[in-house]
Every structure is written in C-alpha cells, then in structure tokens.
Design an enzyme around this catalytic site. Structure first.
Site, mmCIF file in Angstrom:
data_model
loop_
_atom_site.group_PDB
_atom_site.id
_atom_site.type_symbol
_atom_site.label_atom_id
_atom_site.label_comp_id
_atom_site.label_asym_id
_atom_site.label_seq_id
_atom_site.Cartn_x
_atom_site.Cartn_y
_atom_site.Cartn_z
ATOM 1 N N MET C 1 -33.497 29.796 42.953
ATOM 2 C CA MET C 1 -34.623 29.583 43.863
ATOM 3 C C MET C 1 -34.324 30.331 45.135
ATOM 4 S SD MET C 1 -36.757 27.796 42.333
ATOM 5 C CE MET C 1 -36.463 27.669 40.591
ATOM 6 N N CYS C 2 -35.186 31.226 45.522
ATOM 7 C CA CYS C 2 -34.667 32.182 46.461
ATOM 8 C C CYS C 2 -35.732 33.039 47.114
ATOM 9 C CB CYS C 2 -33.721 33.134 45.727
ATOM 10 S SG CYS C 2 -32.586 32.293 44.669
ATOM 11 N N GLY C 3 -35.235 33.927 47.969
ATOM 12 C CA GLY C 3 -36.081 34.968 48.533
ATOM 13 C C GLY C 3 -35.550 36.323 48.107
#
Lengths: 441, 222, 295
Positions: C1-3
């Site tokens: 889960m990230c950018g």
C-alpha cells in the site's frame, strides 16, 4: 436357536445426521444456507483461561468498600470530543432492518441507562435509536445505506466498518422478507427484493486510500468525533497496525464468534479466527507502534459475562462490545417462545433464521405484529441489568487481583487450561511458566 | 491552498454555507488536495481553479462547486443535493453513493462512475470507465460518449443513458425501450448540464431485475 | 500500500533536474507511504557496470571495499559512497565475480545495471531523499516509491524499488494474493527472493519471464494472468518504463504527458509542481492494459 449377534447401527462421525441434512437441503434448494448469529462450533475461548487472584504475594481489594473503576475514554488520539463511558462494555453495530425499531430503541435505552454507547448498523440511523442513545456510534459501511452528512454530524463517533468477525472479507445478502417499505426507503431499494451487500467500500481500497477517507470524514465533522475502524478477525496484527497508520482513534476487533444478521453458514463457520486468538496479535501491533492505550482497542465476538470482559481487558483490550448477548438479554431465543420456535423447525437457543423476519421474540423482524411483542422499556431495563451484572462481575475479578481499575488487569494475572488457549492468549499453561511458542524454550 | 491549510479552507466554506450568505468563493492553487470543499451544508458558490485530489465536494448539500481542472477519486461522493461541475476529467468512483443533486463532468470519468448511486444525477460529457453504475440503486447516469466494460452490473433501479458505444453490459443490465417519459427526463438533464446532445440519440439501460430474488438458474450471475 | 511516482524525460536539457523533480513528487506521496522510501534513477551509460550496495554499518563495510573488490575481480573499481549506500563502478564482464565477492562480504545488493542506481531506506520520504542527496541527481528517467507496509517487515530490503535483474526494477501499489505460491514456483526454477515481500515476487516473475525470452511487454501482460490480487505496477528498464494495473484497477494511477516528459503518480498531487502541468494531457491508465514509454 440363537440369533446371530448384530452390531448396533452406527452413525458416521464424518457424515453426521446434521451434515447429511445440510447436503439434502443444498440439493433441494441450490443455494447455500444463510443464517444469523455467529460461529456455533467450539473454538478455544475465554473459558479456557483462569484468573490467578491474590493471596500473600499480592493483596486483594475489599469487595464492597474499595474502589475499582470501570470508566473508559475512547478516541483520545485525534478527536476533539472523545467518548466517555462508565463501563468498558459497548453495544455492537446492529442495523435497523435486521432488528426491529423496538429492539433498536431497547438497545439505546439499556445502554444509556448503564452509561455506555450503542451503534447503528447497515441501514442508517433511526430517530428512535438516536433519541434513546446518549452515546451513539454511526457505522460507515460499504453499502452506505442511509448515509448522510446530517446523521454523521449528530453521531458521537463514526465507525468505518471494514469487516466483521462472522465474515471477514465478505459482503452479504439480506433476503427480501425484511425489506419492508420503511427499510427499503432508508436504503433506497425496491421493497421486497433480496438486498446484496458489497464486501468492499465503493470509493476506497487499502490503507493508503483509507487514510484519505478518514481525512474527509474528519473534515466533514470538524475533527470532533472519534473515528473507529472495525475489522474482522482475519489478520489482526497487520490490520490493527494499518488501521493505526491510516489514522484510527479506536480499533474494533471482531472475532469469528461475532454475530451477523444474515450470512452464508459456510462463511460463519470457516472463515476468520477465534476471538481469543485475535487479541494478542492486535495488542502486539499497538505496542510495536507505541500506541497501546493511545489508540483504544475494543474486542467483540462471544463476550457473555464479566469474566469474559475481565479476560479481554487483561489481554490488552480497552473495552469489549456485545451483540448476540445483548439480543439474548432483550429476549432473543427465550424459552417462552419454544412452541413457536418448533413450528419454525427450530428450538430455543438454536433459532438463527434471523434473515427470514419471523422471529417469535419480535427482535429480528420487521413484521408489525411480531414487533409488538417486544416492549422496548422492559427490554431496555433487562439489558441495563445485564450490563450492570457484567460490570460487577468484572470488578469482582479485578478487585480479587488487587486492581483499582479494571484496565490494570494484565496477561500475567491469567493462566490457561489448555495448550490451545495458552498458545493463542500467550498465557502460561496452568501450573507452568510455559506456553507454546514462548521464546527461550 | 499554497499558503492556507485545508482545515481553514473547509472551515471557512462550511461556516459560509451554513450561514446561507451565498457569496462566491474562489480557491486558487488547489495542488490536488484531498477533501476540498467537503461537507458544505447550504447554498454557496465555490470555484476551484485547478485540479483536486480525493473526495472533492464530498457529501455536498445545496452548494454549487465548480472545479476548473480535473478531480481525483470519489468526487461528490454521497452528495445529497446541489451541483458539482468538473470542467476536466473525473477519476474513479465519481458520484459514488450520491443521494441527490447533479454531478456534471465535462470531460471523461474513470472506472466505477456512479457506483452504488442512490438518487444522484450524473452527466458525463465524455466517456466512462469500467464497472460504472455497479449496484446503482436510484438516479440517472447520462453519458454522451462511450461506456467501458460491465456497465450497470447488479443494477437496481437507476437509469443509465449512453449515447456512444457500451463495451459490455454487467450482470442483470439490459437495454430498455426509450419511452416518452425517459426522453423527458433526459431532455431536462441535458439542458441542466448544458450538454449539446439530443435525447433521441441515447439508448437506455436498466435492470432486468432477474437478481432481485434468488433463483437457482441465475446462480452464475452472483 | 503505497505511493508511486515516475518521470521519463523526453528532452535532454531537463536531465540535470530529474532528481529535483522526482524528489518533490516523492515527498508529496508521504501520506500514502510513511514507512520507507526508495528511488531508482537511470543516468547516462558509460559502458560500465554499476552495482549499488547497502550496509547498516557503512563506515566499516565500505572502508577499503574498492581495493578489495578490484583485487577480487582483477579490474579497476571506483566507489561513490552515498550515506548507507555505495555505487561501485567496474567493467561489464566482471559482474558474476563482483556479485560473488559482495555476497561473501554480506553486503546487500540493491541493484545492478549499466545505467540504474537504486537508493532506499526506512524513514520518511523527505529524510530518505535528503540522506541520499536525490535532488542533485541527474538522469533520463526515474521511479520512486513511498511505502505503507502491509504484511512484510519495515526494513531497508522491504522498501521498493525491487530489482531482480540488470537495469530492471519494479515498484508496486496494492497487495498480491498468490505471491507465496508464485514464490515457490520461481524457486523451483532456481530464482530465489530475498524478502517476504509480495512485490519482490512480482519483480522476480517479470525478470524470470524476460530471462526466458519474453519481451518486457509480454512479461507485464503475463502479470495479468499469473499474479492475483490488486496491483498497479511500474517497472523501470534501461530505456524507459512500463505501467500495468490489474483488471479490477482499484489502486489509483494517473499519468501526465507534455512535450518535455511523461509523469506517473498515484495521485495528481504529485504533479502539482511539474513545469507546464497546466497544459499537460492528464489521464488514468486503463485496467489490464500495458503501457510503455521508451526512448
């Protein structure tokens, strides 16, 4: 002449009568079995733990004289207006729709009288429950039935429901019998259809998006209300950690014994972890992040008495939540309706076809005649009494362990009766200082 | 927004909307910020000069909000009333679970446009992405361009009007006859949205209602 | 889960500014990933091999490293130490010997390639960027990642990008649901991953397909069939980058293109400071569709 001796007819353990009846039901209908309630199989539970109590090495508190506090504050991390409860037992989310308006009112009355909160469910907020609940938690669910900003603002806290213990990862289906005109209007659905519920939220997926969703909810409500995140007992360590990272004020953790209004039996019995197994990993996540007691943990799923409450708190929870037990206190599955349960092909204690809306006790129904059977004032009083008893029981145990506040109970106040419970609760097997998986052994 | 905090922007807008002063507000340099102009509860004109992030104009009531750029995921989610206009494109989940009001998207909308909509009207002047109007319950979704895969899957009573092509229809979504009453609804919506299109050019899609009550022969559609 | 952020420059004049632009984009994605950050930067090729290594005790591990490595491979080696990382430059034909030597010394190899350098660490993106001096780095294209760890550990090796082949790297937003099985399948082919991370399995899958003769496009197409779960992948190569989203496409992705660059990000916010963004074509990649930008 003697007859040849015969063996007794032998039933199969694998293909039991119960199993065979389900095979026949499936073959006849072509659809999985849907029912209410939580897991009915036996799983390791709080009964497998015991408190040690005090004697010489520890000193107990005097039962009727010395104070043992039970208050709990939920939402101390970001919310301007945290929730203050007198007792560490809250009422879990149950929808108007699955429950009658009278039942919702009774829950509000009982909880308010006991000094605790109640929770809406999948179907929006009714005036009855808002009016009768001094502290009301508003659930924010994937379906968003009846969701609106006015109710959001008149709630005392917001609970973003990611999952529930009866069905982590699942949506649901509420059969048409209970979608009456009022329920249908609140949910923007046609009357009498089978309502299918989504398993994911429609406008976010994952913790990175959830963080932004929480920001929006806070912006809409002026950063006043605690934001709870409710998760089903699936991967409690990761899910708790991610709820905290996404910005939760409170984590609600629901184990597999947690109830549901209507879900596939196969889901209820075969997905998720026992409540007992969920608590320590969740507490571990909070401790690893330095957030234990800063982000509060509410545990639910199979809580029945003050001993269960005390054990959950000792394992690290800040509060517990009850659903099924509250319904039983109101009058669900009461023996006085036995003849009617039998007409429905069930019996007292086993009635779980809540989705069909024919509940003789008038609780899990929208039938106006059945609903009348539940007097919300009397039922509310029963719930208050029950909550008071649980609290007194929890205090009794806490005092016996020398605690002036129930939150000072610790895992070290416990021992386990079985290896399974010892492993899950990370509490020593009675008479030893060992539990399976303990480091150093 | 380059210098003002989001909380301050929203507090100002929310109090102005509540006070019913109905003055125009302009937000410059939105920088893709999230939750902008959300939770407004009253008549107010807001113009955002640039592109926004997630949940712009979320849960809007009565206010008119215009984004002079593109909007991120979940624009006007759960809108109750009012008008939200996007001059550029909208990301996924535009108008999700909206109960009322008009969401007017001048560009394209991405996937899941109008997911679980509950009474909102959505007009998209360009195309929409896959899984749009999934489980849509009420309201109207009007698309001047094309629709992506699985349009209207598990649809309830929302009406879908598409002028261009539909890549595929979702389970239980079917083309339906365009009757005079639908032409009337569509005409009014196109006018309100300032859309240059004739109602007669559209096809109507709706629920076949075969999933409304379980039947064994439909099990594969669940 | 990230950018995720990515930038591919079409004009050489912008090359010195690549690190500066990417750093701003990366920091904007902090909320999506506060646990760790990383960047793969593709600079000019010199016909030499670059190996980026990491150590938690750089002072002792990097002291005298170039001399020892030079002796081991029998060729000249130069070293550039950047905080916990060091970029070793040596002749192309020494790769196998050099990697064996580094493994022996228990140094963590972040990436190998003619043009790619990888820097990643635990911490907030702005701190990570500062430690490595990302702003000053130039190049033709780069990919950055900010991580909110889901199930695997918050460690340097758990940070993205993951590199499992020369000049190839992968960043990911989402969560794979069959990575354990895929990890076992890859291990049977002799491809071993270093972490418990699902993304590393994705990276290893892609490089194994390429090693078997697939094009990058075919390998990315293959992820749609062979990897289950939710993903937006961005993969970097010597010549450019590719993007693919799973068929459900829940995890966000937005792209912007001008005459000067193609940019990728999880959110539009990351583009706010890019030059000429007002006039850029901005769109979202379609689900189950592979995109490429190559020079």
């Amino acid at each position: 002449m003697d007859k040849t001796p015969q063996t007794l007819p032998r039933q199969s353990w694998t293909f039991s009568n119960e199993t065979n009846s389900e095979i026949r039901r499936a073959a006849a209908t072509g659809i999985y079995d849907i029912r209410g309630g939580g897991a009915k199989r036996r799983v390791p539970h709080f009964d497998d733990l015991l408190f040690l109590g005090a004697s010489i090495s520890r000193y107990p508190l005097e039962g009727y004289r010395e104070r043992c506090d039970t208050s709990v504050t939920l939402g101390t991390r970001f919310a301007k207006k945290p929730i203050e409860l007198k007792i560490p037992i809250t009422i879990a989310g149950m929808s108007f729709g699955s429950l009658s308006a009278n039942a919702k009112e009774a829950l509000g009355r009982g909880a308010s009288a006991a000094g605790t909160s109640t929770t809406t469910g999948d179907g929006g907020m009714t005036n009855e429950e808002r009016g009768h609940s001094t502290q009301l938690v508003y659930q924010y669910l994937p379906s968003r039935y009846g969701m609106n900003p006015d109710d959001l603002r008149r709630a005392d806290a917001i609970e973003v429901v990611v999952g529930q213990g009866a069905k982590p990862g699942g949506g649901g289906m509420l059969l048409g019998q209970k979608i009456t005109q009022r329920v249908a209007d609140m949910r923007s659905l046609p009357v009498g259809i089978d309502q299918r519920s989504a398993c994911r939220h429609p406008d976010w997926t994952g913790p990175d998006d959830l963080e932004i969703k929480i920001l929006e909810l806070r912006e809409i409500t002026g950063w006043e209300k605690p934001i709870y995140i409710k998760i089903g007992g699936a991967r409690p360590y990761y899910d708790t950690a991610l709820a905290v990272k996404a910005g939760a004020d409170v984590v609600v953790l629901d184990g597999m014994q947690g109830g549901t209004a209507a879900t596939q039996d196969v889901f209820i019995e075969h997905v998720g972890q026992p409540t007992l197994a969920c608590i320590r990993p969740a507490v571990q996540a909070l401790q690893d992040l330095g957030m234990h007691r800063k982000v509060q943990l509410i545990v639910s799923g199979g809580i029945r008495n003050g001993a269960d409450v005390a054990k959950a708190l000792a394992l690290g929870a800040d509060a517990v939540s009850i659903g099924t037990a509250a319904l039983i206190a109101l009058g669900d599955n009461d023996p006085k309706w036995e003849s009617e349960y039998q007409k429905l092909g069930s019996t007292t204690g086993a009635y779980d076809d809540w989705h069909e809306g024919r509940d003789p006790a008038g609780i899990t129904t929208q039938d106006p005649e059945l609903m009348k059977r539940l007097d919300p004032i009397a039922a509310g009083r029963r719930l208050r009494n029950y909550l008071n008893v649980m609290t007194l029981e929890c205090q009794t145990i806490a005092r016996a362990c020398g605690k002036s506040h129930v939150h000072n109970l610790e895992p070290e106040d416990l021992c386990a009766l079985t290896m399974e419970a010892a492993a899950m609760a990370r509490v020593p097997l009675a008479g030893t200082d060992w539990y399976p998986g303990k480091p150093g052994f | 927004m380059a210098t003002t905090e989001l909380r301050e922007v929203n507090t100002t807008l929310q109090s102005a909307a509540k006070a019913q002063v109905n003055e125009p507000y302009v937000i410059v340099n939105p920088r893709g910020s999230h939750a902008m102009a959300c939770g407004l509860d009253g008549p107010l004109n807001v113009t955002v000069k640039g592109s926004t992030g997630y949940y712009t104009a979320g849960m809007n009531k009565e206010a008119s909000i215009t984004v002079e750029g593109s909007a991120g995921p979940g624009v006007a989610e759960n809108m109750m009333s009012g008008v939200v206009t996007i001059l550029g494109d909208a990301s996924q989940y535009a108008g999700a679970t909206g109960h009322g009001g008009l969401l007017n998207i001048k560009g394209n909308a991405s996937s899941r446009c109008g997911i679980s909509m509950k009474g909102i009207d959505i007009v998209v002047h360009g195309n929409i992405g896959h899984m749009s109007a999934f489980m849509a319950q009420r309201g109207n979704l009007v698309v001047l361009g094309d629709a992506g895969d699985a349009l209207g899957d598990s649809l309830y009573e929302a009406r879908l009007f598409v002028r261009g092509t539909v890549k595929s229809l979702g389970a239980d979504c079917v083309e339906k006859e365009m009757r005079a009453e639908h032409i009337e609804i569509l005409k009014e919506l196109l006018e309100r949205a300032g859309a240059d299109a004739k109602p007669e050019e559209f096809k109507r899609y709706g629920s076949a209602r075969t999933l409304y009550n379980f039947h064994i022969d439909n099990a594969a559609s669940y | 889960m990230c950018g995720i952020v990515g930038l591919f420059l079409k004009k050489d004049a912008l090359r010195p500014k690549l690190g500066d632009m990417l750093t701003d984009m990366l920091i904007t994605m902090t909320d999506r990933g506060p646990d760790s950050a990383g960047i793969a930067i593709y600079g000019d090729e010199h016909g030499k091999l670059k190996i980026t290594v990491q150590s938690d005790t750089p002072d002792t591990d990097f002291a005298g490293l170039e001399g020892a490595l030079a002796a081991a491979v029998g060729a000249p080696v130069t070293i550039r130490v950047v905080d916990t990382h060091a970029v070793l430059t040596l002749p192309l034909d020494t790769e196998a010997a050099a990697l064996a030597f580094l493994e022996d010394r228990k140094l963590r190899v972040m990436g190998v390639g003619e043009s790619m350098e990888i820097f990643k660490e635990v911490g907030l993106p702005k701190d990570v960027a500062e430690r490595f001096g990302l702003r000053a780095m130039g190049g033709s294209h780069g990919i950055g990642h900010t991580r909110m760890a889901t199930e695997s550990a918050v460690t340097t090796l758990g940070a993205h990008p993951f590199s499992t082949a020369s000049d190839q790297c992968l960043v990911h937003n989402g969560s794979l649901s069959n990575h354990n099985d895929m990890r076992r399948k890859l291990a049977k082919k002799g491809i071993y991953t270093k972490t418990e991370n699902d993304t590393e399995v994705g990276a290893a899958y892609i490089s194994s397909r390429i090693a078997e003769g697939a094009t990058l496009g075919q390998a990315l197409e293959g992820t749609l069939k062979d990897l289950d779960g939710f993903f937006t992948f961005v993969t970097g190569t010597k010549n450019g980058f590719g993007v693919v989203r799973d068929p459900i496409a829940c995890k966000p992705a937005v792209m912007a293109e001008t005459e000067d660059y193609v940019a990728f990000a999880s959110e539009y916010r990351a583009f706010a400071d890019l030059p000429g963004i007002e006039g850029a074509r901005v769109w979202e990649p379609e689900p189950a569709t592979v995109y490429f930008w190559e020079r």
